[in-house]
Design a protein around this motif. Sequence first.
Motif, PDB file in Angstrom:
ATOM      1  N   LYS A  63       8.995   1.601  -9.874  1.00 46.89           N
ATOM      2  CA  LYS A  63       9.243   2.973  -9.481  1.00 46.89           C
ATOM      3  C   LYS A  63      10.705   3.199  -9.184  1.00 46.89           C
ATOM      4  CE  LYS A  63       6.522   5.506  -9.003  1.00 46.89           C
ATOM      5  NZ  LYS A  63       5.864   6.404  -9.952  1.00 46.89           N
ATOM      6  N   ALA A 179       9.264  -2.269  -1.191  1.00 47.33           N
ATOM      7  CA  ALA A 179       8.090  -1.470  -1.566  1.00 47.33           C
ATOM      8  C   ALA A 179       7.475  -1.995  -2.855  1.00 47.33           C
ATOM      9  CB  ALA A 179       8.482  -0.007  -1.740  1.00 47.33           C
ATOM     10  N   PHE A 191      -4.326   0.824   1.536  1.00 49.97           N
ATOM     11  CA  PHE A 191      -4.722   1.469   2.789  1.00 49.97           C
ATOM     12  C   PHE A 191      -4.790   2.992   2.642  1.00 49.97           C
ATOM     13  CE2 PHE A 191      -2.579  -2.496   3.925  1.00 49.97           C
ATOM     14  CZ  PHE A 191      -3.585  -3.114   4.645  1.00 49.97           C
ATOM     15  N   LYS A 225      -0.086   6.600  -5.938  1.00 52.40           N
ATOM     16  CA  LYS A 225      -0.648   6.919  -7.256  1.00 52.40           C
ATOM     17  C   LYS A 225      -0.433   5.758  -8.231  1.00 52.40           C
ATOM     18  CE  LYS A 225       2.033  10.535  -7.536  1.00 52.40           C
ATOM     19  NZ  LYS A 225       2.677  10.434  -6.225  1.00 52.40           N
ATOM     20  N   THR A 226       0.824   5.323  -8.325  1.00 58.07           N
ATOM     21  CA  THR A 226       1.119   4.236  -9.255  1.00 58.07           C
ATOM     22  C   THR A 226       0.406   2.962  -8.814  1.00 58.07           C
ATOM     23  OG1 THR A 226       3.267   5.245  -9.503  1.00 58.07           O
ATOM     24  CG2 THR A 226       3.027   3.042 -10.396  1.00 58.07           C
ATOM     25  N   THR A 227       0.344   2.775  -7.516  1.00 55.70           N
ATOM     26  CA  THR A 227      -0.307   1.583  -6.996  1.00 55.70           C
ATOM     27  C   THR A 227      -1.783   1.572  -7.379  1.00 55.70           C
ATOM     28  OG1 THR A 227       1.243   1.611  -5.171  1.00 55.70           O
ATOM     29  CG2 THR A 227      -0.741   0.298  -4.871  1.00 55.70           C
TER      30      THR A 227
HETATM   31  N1  LIG Z   1      -2.237   3.285  -0.183  1.00 55.44           N
HETATM   32  C1  LIG Z   1      -1.315   2.317  -0.156  1.00 55.44           C
HETATM   33  N2  LIG Z   1      -1.605   1.107   0.402  1.00 55.44           N
HETATM   34  C2  LIG Z   1      -0.667   0.142   0.431  1.00 55.44           C
HETATM   35  N3  LIG Z   1       0.598   0.287  -0.043  1.00 55.44           N
HETATM   36  C3  LIG Z   1       0.933   1.456  -0.599  1.00 55.44           C
HETATM   37  C4  LIG Z   1      -0.003   2.515  -0.690  1.00 55.44           C
HETATM   38  N4  LIG Z   1       0.595   3.562  -1.279  1.00 55.44           N
HETATM   39  C5  LIG Z   1       1.841   3.181  -1.565  1.00 55.44           C
HETATM   40  N5  LIG Z   1       2.060   1.914  -1.150  1.00 55.44           N
HETATM   41  C6  LIG Z   1       3.339   1.188  -1.224  1.00 55.44           C
HETATM   42  O1  LIG Z   1       4.350   2.139  -1.530  1.00 55.44           O
HETATM   43  C7  LIG Z   1       4.994   1.810  -2.749  1.00 55.44           C
HETATM   44  C8  LIG Z   1       5.186   3.076  -3.557  1.00 55.44           C
HETATM   45  O2  LIG Z   1       3.907   3.593  -3.917  1.00 55.44           O
HETATM   46  P1  LIG Z   1       3.579   4.218  -5.354  1.00 55.44           P
HETATM   47  O3  LIG Z   1       4.622   3.813  -6.336  1.00 55.44           O
HETATM   48  O4  LIG Z   1       2.169   3.918  -5.673  1.00 55.44           O
HETATM   49  O5  LIG Z   1       3.741   5.731  -5.019  1.00 55.44           O
HETATM   50  P2  LIG Z   1       3.520   6.987  -5.963  1.00 55.44           P
HETATM   51  O6  LIG Z   1       2.478   7.853  -5.313  1.00 55.44           O
HETATM   52  O7  LIG Z   1       3.265   6.574  -7.357  1.00 55.44           O
HETATM   53  O8  LIG Z   1       4.942   7.665  -5.786  1.00 55.44           O
HETATM   54  P3  LIG Z   1       5.850   8.566  -6.772  1.00 55.44           P
HETATM   55  O9  LIG Z   1       5.145   9.854  -6.985  1.00 55.44           O
HETATM   56  O10 LIG Z   1       7.105   8.761  -5.986  1.00 55.44           O
HETATM   57  O11 LIG Z   1       6.056   7.815  -8.024  1.00 55.44           O
HETATM   58  C9  LIG Z   1       4.120   0.788  -3.431  1.00 55.44           C
HETATM   59  O12 LIG Z   1       4.909  -0.146  -4.134  1.00 55.44           O
HETATM   60  C10 LIG Z   1       3.387   0.123  -2.291  1.00 55.44           C
HETATM   61  O13 LIG Z   1       4.161  -0.966  -1.789  1.00 55.44           O
END
Ligand SMILES: Nc1ncnc2c1ncn2[C@@H]1O[C@H](COP(=O)(O)OP(=O)(O)OP(=O)(O)O)[C@@H](O)[C@H]1O
Length: 612
Positions: A63, A179, A191, A225-227
């Motif tokens: 990301k 992250a 979580f 979301k990506t996670t």
């Molecule tokens: N529900 C969760 N439980 C545990 N860790 C999380 C969770 N959500 C996010 N994270 C942590 O936060 C980081 C960023 O999350 P992620 O890339 O999934 O966000 P995103 O919703 O896709 O964001 P964006 O829209 O900015 O791309 C992940 O690498 C992870 O370490």
Amino acid sequence: KKEAALSVARNMAQQNNPGAVQCPVCSQDFEAASINSHLDVCLLEAEQGDQKEDGKADTPPCKKSRTSADTAAAAEFTPGQGAHLAAAASRSAPSAVFSVFQGSKRTKPGEPHASVSSKQGGFANTNGADLSPKGVKAPGSSPRGVRAAGADAPRPAASGASACAPRGPCAPESVKPLAERMRPDTLEEYFGQNKVLGENTLLRSLLESQEVPSLVLWGPPGCGKTTLAHIIAGNIKRNGGARFVSLSATSASTAEVREVIKQAQNELRLFKRRTVLFIDEIHRFNKAQQDTFLPHVECGTVTLIGATTENPSFQVNAALLSRCRVIVLEKLSVEAMEAILLRAVGSLGVGVLQGDRADSEDSGDGSEPRIYIEQKALSTIAHLCDGDARTGLNGLQLAVQARISAARLGQASEKTQPIIIQEDHVKEGLQRSHILYDRAGEEHYNCISALHKSMRGSHENAALYWLGRMLEGGEDPLYVARRLVRFASEDVGLADPMALTQAVSAFQACHVIGMPECDVILAQCAVYLARAPKSVEVYKAYGNVKACLRNHQGPLPPVPLHLRNAPTRLMKNLGYAKGYKYNPAFSEPVEQDYLPEELKEISFFDWTPANV
Ligand SMILES: Nc1ncnc2c1ncn2[C@@H]1O[C@H](COP(=O)(O)OP(=O)(O)OP(=O)(O)O)[C@@H](O)[C@H]1O
């Protein structure tokens, strides 16, 4: 493996063009004479891709970073790009696509690549220099008042972790932002988001039964979301049921989308294997790109998982949307954030201080200081990061890195003292204005709508709050001022005509003096409008006029002759202005028609258009 692939390639050659043979691995066409040597390279590359870094190659792309500290780190490394594609990229233009082949072999423990997992990496600065909290003891050996972070948290960074930084493929792992390193692999480590992923929810049962429908994951930045896509990919991979391909809509071209579709068709035809296609920031794809995969989603060649921060009803092609299940993810709660931070703290080997300080505690092996973070500091991050886990983890990482660097630069005697991260240290690492408000996103519209509705409901308190949310988040004051001008007419109207004067004055004042001084001007105006009596009489009546015009069948009625001006003799002769009664010339009320004949009976103030 090669023999099987060769036989498939030969069959394809016979069926199609006898001169060209399509490689069943990369789907490119080759001369029959060169397919053998190409397959040697292609299969080898695919295998290397499979072996790469404990299966990380099938993860969605790294990301974007949001802090300066991550930017350099992320720039050095783009995880997830399979070796075969990296090799392909050297043959052609760089690609935003990467593909993953099933059945990857895990690197055996003891082999160089396996020495450090993503969860064991210590801190590293952006140059790859190790900043690991060496000598930190496992939570079990914590001093009084310190508890181990997260019972299920990975083991703390071993001092040997630093050796990984400059070495081979695992070096980039240690320069990844925290992250990224903490991205969960399983639902157990994921979580929050209980509404959509809690026990007995539809999505959970689908994931558990390995039935992945096409999904659009919609939620604010950093909510997971990506996670979630990454976890789904892992599930798919473990199950061996499908191939997972990831594209970023920010960089993939239509040609790349077509290429992915072509490969998906080949996979289905040759290996009976579905393709799950993850598209990050799907709202950035234009209509043509979205249309490209629509029929393939429909016929099941591709299962689509799109992620977006923007309302998909506006940004995603309606036809595509109707074939996907929209999963709305929310900002992470403070509790979920605390759990995420505790897991990260545990993986870093940082102890958590519950109240009592550990000032006088020993310093581990006598040479390296221990690192602790106050529980209050952790809670502060959880509160300030506004449900964005990436921001929270970045803030934690920055605070820890900064404290370690400060300790290293300090007096020799201080170097063995425990390093304690306090609330103030974490606040420095978090930029609050970014956290509060996303000027470019949906929040912008949500907040202005909340302000408008609070004023309409005469709730001065709420009006002030929403105004503050926008201004403190960096909103353009003129955008807010324009809305106040509109409100003064639409909602206050003639119940207090001074409201419009107030609002226009506020707009001009903002224009002249700008932020931060204009904040109170907007506040004064918002409170004035909230307190003002309301009337939508004119607003509604004018709406009726618009509806009347819109619904009119046939040519619009002509302006009655007596209402027309007659500046020339010809016009006079034609009857213009004939019979017009000039009101000031009459002492009593004048009887006269002002509307076209067919509309004479309509009063727009109490008329409702037939189709409303
Ligand atoms: N529900 C969760 N439980 C545990 N860790 C999380 C969770 N959500 C996010 N994270 C942590 O936060 C980081 C960023 O999350 P992620 O890339 O999934 O966000 P995103 O919703 O896709 O964001 P964006 O829209 O900015 O791309 C992940 O690498 C992870 O370490």
